[in-house]
Design a protein around this motif. Structure first.
Motif, PDB file in Angstrom:
ATOM      1  N   LEU A   1       0.752  -1.163   0.142  1.00 24.39           N
ATOM      2  CA  LEU A   1      -0.274  -0.327   0.036  1.00 24.39           C
ATOM      3  C   LEU A   1       1.050   1.321  -0.328  1.00 24.39           C
ATOM      4  O   LEU A   1       0.484   2.522  -0.953  1.00 24.39           O
ATOM      5  CB  LEU A   1      -0.919  -0.447   0.860  1.00 24.39           C
ATOM      6  N   LEU A   2       1.580   1.670   0.510  1.00 24.09           N
ATOM      7  CA  LEU A   2       3.258   2.738   0.530  1.00 24.09           C
ATOM      8  C   LEU A   2       2.994   2.967  -0.540  1.00 24.09           C
ATOM      9  O   LEU A   2       2.896   3.737  -0.610  1.00 24.09           O
ATOM     10  CB  LEU A   2       3.871   2.251   2.028  1.00 24.09           C
ATOM     11  N   PHE A   3       3.588   1.960  -1.313  1.00 25.08           N
ATOM     12  CA  PHE A   3       4.509   1.964  -2.909  1.00 25.08           C
ATOM     13  C   PHE A   3       3.800   2.169  -4.267  1.00 25.08           C
ATOM     14  O   PHE A   3       4.491   1.925  -5.129  1.00 25.08           O
ATOM     15  CB  PHE A   3       5.567   1.557  -3.234  1.00 25.08           C
ATOM     16  N   ALA A   4       2.434   1.799  -3.608  1.00 27.21           N
ATOM     17  CA  ALA A   4       1.657   1.522  -4.516  1.00 27.21           C
ATOM     18  C   ALA A   4       1.348   2.998  -5.629  1.00 27.21           C
ATOM     19  O   ALA A   4       1.060   3.957  -5.065  1.00 27.21           O
ATOM     20  CB  ALA A   4      -0.452   1.363  -4.082  1.00 27.21           C
ATOM     21  N   PRO A   5       0.877   2.562  -6.743  1.00 26.35           N
ATOM     22  CA  PRO A   5       0.322   3.617  -7.621  1.00 26.35           C
ATOM     23  C   PRO A   5      -1.221   4.480  -7.299  1.00 26.35           C
ATOM     24  O   PRO A   5      -1.691   4.175  -6.431  1.00 26.35           O
ATOM     25  CB  PRO A   5       0.198   3.419  -8.622  1.00 26.35           C
ATOM     26  N   LYS A   6      -1.220   5.802  -7.657  1.00 29.91           N
ATOM     27  CA  LYS A   6      -2.705   6.023  -8.013  1.00 29.91           C
ATOM     28  C   LYS A   6      -4.071   5.344  -7.603  1.00 29.91           C
ATOM     29  O   LYS A   6      -3.555   3.987  -9.220  1.00 29.91           O
ATOM     30  CB  LYS A   6      -2.701   7.488  -8.685  1.00 29.91           C
ATOM     31  N   PRO A   7      -4.938   5.477  -7.019  1.00 36.51           N
ATOM     32  CA  PRO A   7      -6.333   4.618  -7.718  1.00 36.51           C
ATOM     33  C   PRO A   7      -7.019   4.662  -8.861  1.00 36.51           C
ATOM     34  O   PRO A   7      -6.930   6.042  -8.821  1.00 36.51           O
ATOM     35  CB  PRO A   7      -7.221   4.268  -6.308  1.00 36.51           C
ATOM     36  N   HIS A   8      -7.211   4.074 -10.074  1.00 36.08           N
ATOM     37  CA  HIS A   8      -8.189   4.525 -11.163  1.00 36.08           C
ATOM     38  C   HIS A   8      -9.587   3.920 -10.708  1.00 36.08           C
ATOM     39  O   HIS A   8      -9.520   2.563 -11.004  1.00 36.08           O
ATOM     40  CB  HIS A   8      -7.206   4.510 -12.113  1.00 36.08           C
ATOM     41  N   LEU A   9     -10.523   4.754 -11.685  1.00 42.18           N
ATOM     42  CA  LEU A   9     -11.889   4.443 -11.308  1.00 42.18           C
ATOM     43  C   LEU A   9     -11.493   2.905 -12.313  1.00 42.18           C
ATOM     44  O   LEU A   9     -12.260   1.837 -12.106  1.00 42.18           O
ATOM     45  CB  LEU A   9     -12.449   5.475 -11.304  1.00 42.18           C
ATOM     46  N   GLU A  10     -10.844   3.342 -13.040  1.00 40.37           N
ATOM     47  CA  GLU A  10     -10.974   2.105 -14.608  1.00 40.37           C
ATOM     48  C   GLU A  10     -10.800   0.885 -14.018  1.00 40.37           C
ATOM     49  O   GLU A  10     -10.921   0.488 -14.962  1.00 40.37           O
ATOM     50  CB  GLU A  10     -10.705   3.086 -15.924  1.00 40.37           C
ATOM     51  N   ASN A  11      -9.876   1.022 -13.240  1.00 41.42           N
ATOM     52  CA  ASN A  11      -9.764  -0.380 -13.416  1.00 41.42           C
ATOM     53  C   ASN A  11     -10.693  -1.557 -12.087  1.00 41.42           C
ATOM     54  O   ASN A  11     -10.375  -2.685 -11.979  1.00 41.42           O
ATOM     55  CB  ASN A  11      -8.353  -0.339 -11.725  1.00 41.42           C
ATOM     56  N   ALA A  12     -12.007  -1.005 -11.688  1.00 44.45           N
ATOM     57  CA  ALA A  12     -12.647  -1.448 -11.006  1.00 44.45           C
ATOM     58  C   ALA A  12     -13.760  -2.576 -11.890  1.00 44.45           C
ATOM     59  O   ALA A  12     -13.970  -2.270 -13.662  1.00 44.45           O
ATOM     60  CB  ALA A  12     -13.821  -1.057 -10.587  1.00 44.45           C
ATOM     61  N   LEU A  13     -13.905  -3.849 -11.877  1.00 42.49           N
ATOM     62  CA  LEU A  13     -14.993  -4.759 -12.497  1.00 42.49           C
ATOM     63  C   LEU A  13     -16.785  -3.838 -12.477  1.00 42.49           C
ATOM     64  O   LEU A  13     -16.961  -3.392 -12.237  1.00 42.49           O
ATOM     65  CB  LEU A  13     -15.282  -5.696 -11.187  1.00 42.49           C
ATOM     66  N   HIS A  14     -16.303  -3.829 -14.075  1.00 37.83           N
ATOM     67  CA  HIS A  14     -17.905  -3.870 -14.780  1.00 37.83           C
ATOM     68  C   HIS A  14     -18.992  -4.333 -14.522  1.00 37.83           C
ATOM     69  O   HIS A  14     -18.514  -6.170 -14.628  1.00 37.83           O
ATOM     70  CB  HIS A  14     -17.770  -3.123 -15.836  1.00 37.83           C
ATOM     71  N   VAL A  15     -20.022  -3.543 -14.311  1.00 34.25           N
ATOM     72  CA  VAL A  15     -21.364  -4.853 -14.287  1.00 34.25           C
ATOM     73  C   VAL A  15     -22.849  -4.011 -14.272  1.00 34.25           C
ATOM     74  O   VAL A  15     -22.913  -3.214 -13.622  1.00 34.25           O
ATOM     75  CB  VAL A  15     -21.483  -5.223 -12.170  1.00 34.25           C
ATOM     76  N   LYS A  16     -22.820  -4.990 -15.058  1.00 37.43           N
ATOM     77  CA  LYS A  16     -24.003  -3.780 -16.619  1.00 37.43           C
ATOM     78  C   LYS A  16     -25.237  -4.491 -15.424  1.00 37.43           C
ATOM     79  O   LYS A  16     -26.605  -3.972 -16.270  1.00 37.43           O
ATOM     80  CB  LYS A  16     -24.134  -4.143 -18.024  1.00 37.43           C
ATOM     81  N   SER A  17     -25.425  -5.750 -14.844  1.00 38.26           N
ATOM     82  CA  SER A  17     -27.073  -6.452 -14.060  1.00 38.26           C
ATOM     83  C   SER A  17     -27.266  -4.888 -13.510  1.00 38.26           C
ATOM     84  O   SER A  17     -26.913  -4.569 -12.662  1.00 38.26           O
ATOM     85  CB  SER A  17     -26.743  -7.315 -14.160  1.00 38.26           C
ATOM     86  N   LYS A  18     -28.560  -5.107 -13.371  1.00 38.01           N
ATOM     87  CA  LYS A  18     -29.690  -4.544 -12.013  1.00 38.01           C
ATOM     88  C   LYS A  18     -30.030  -5.399 -11.194  1.00 38.01           C
ATOM     89  O   LYS A  18     -30.359  -5.194 -10.205  1.00 38.01           O
ATOM     90  CB  LYS A  18     -30.858  -3.096 -12.601  1.00 38.01           C
ATOM     91  N   MET A  19     -29.586  -6.496 -11.280  1.00 34.53           N
ATOM     92  CA  MET A  19     -30.193  -7.454 -10.835  1.00 34.53           C
ATOM     93  C   MET A  19     -29.522  -7.561  -9.036  1.00 34.53           C
ATOM     94  O   MET A  19     -28.891  -8.101  -9.353  1.00 34.53           O
ATOM     95  CB  MET A  19     -30.676  -8.963 -11.140  1.00 34.53           C
ATOM     96  N   ALA A  20     -30.382  -8.026  -8.052  1.00 31.61           N
ATOM     97  CA  ALA A  20     -30.586  -7.589  -6.940  1.00 31.61           C
ATOM     98  C   ALA A  20     -28.912  -9.059  -6.732  1.00 31.61           C
ATOM     99  O   ALA A  20     -28.256  -8.777  -6.337  1.00 31.61           O
ATOM    100  CB  ALA A  20     -30.947  -7.640  -6.578  1.00 31.61           C
ATOM    101  N   PHE A  21     -29.813  -9.979  -6.799  1.00 27.66           N
ATOM    102  CA  PHE A  21     -28.631 -11.249  -6.800  1.00 27.66           C
ATOM    103  C   PHE A  21     -27.678 -11.200  -8.003  1.00 27.66           C
ATOM    104  O   PHE A  21     -26.746 -11.632  -6.937  1.00 27.66           O
ATOM    105  CB  PHE A  21     -29.802 -12.629  -7.421  1.00 27.66           C
TER     106      PHE A  21
END
Length: 204
Positions: A89-109
């Protein structure tokens, strides 16, 4: 003894919650895409996955506690793992939101399953819980206290994740995103400090 053990456990666990990992970015993505109420299903899935790993860690802790020499090596390994996370964590680069997983479904399950799989498919989770158990919680700790610790950790995780979803469910909260870089550094230093403290206690 209980008070010190509980304080140490809570402190390290809270630092771990502050560190942005794959679960954190998944929650942010779901909150921005579907709103915080839908994202709460992801939070529930993540908490369920972590609860399963806590149970597995407890089972391993109970079995291995009969072998003091093995426990001693695992304790040192746990301290080294926390040290590794701290430097990561100390030497981690700046976080980017683009690295997050993408989920298109709106189904709660489906959002729940996404959160569950995100927690279960992250090998650092099980290593982290083993590190906590073998470096902080003593083998002689009574069962009802261990159950309390488990429920406390799962509860902290669920509440924290739901708060994150609530905050980032509002797109204006993206202004807070750059500050995650600072949080990474602070959490990294904190985990490094705890790892040294645990290692020193091991040599005493």
């Amino acid at each position: 003894m209980f008070g010190l053990e509980f304080f140490t456990l809570t402190s390290i666990y809270f630092l771990a919650l502050l560190s942005p990992g794959q679960d954190f970015f998944l929650i942010i993505k779901h909150a921005l895409t579907h709103g915080y109420q839908k994202a709460w299903w992801s939070c529930l899935g993540i908490a369920s996955g972590n609860a399963l790993y806590i149970i597995l860690a407890y089972m391993g802790h109970e079995y291995l506690s009969h072998y003091p020499l093995i426990v001693s090596f695992i304790e040192m390994g746990g301290a080294l793992f926390l040290l590794y996370l701290g430097f990561l964590l100390l030497f981690a680069p700046k976080p980017h939101l683009e690295n997050a997983l993408h989920v298109k479904s709106k189904m709660a399950f489906k959002l729940f399953v996404q959160g569950l799989l995100s927690a279960l498919l992250n090998p650092k989770n099980i290593l982290f819980y083993f590190s906590l158990l073998f470096t902080i919680i003593k083998p002689e700790t009574v069962l009802h206290v261990k159950i309390f610790y488990a429920m406390w950790m799962v509860g902290m995780l669920l509440v924290w994740d739901m708060v994150v979803a609530l905050i980032f469910g509002n797109k204006r909260a993206l202004r807070l995103f750059p500050y995650l870089f600072v949080v990474q550094k602070v959490v990294g230093i904190g985990l490094i400090g705890f790892s040294f403290k645990l290692a020193l206690a091991w040599f005493q």
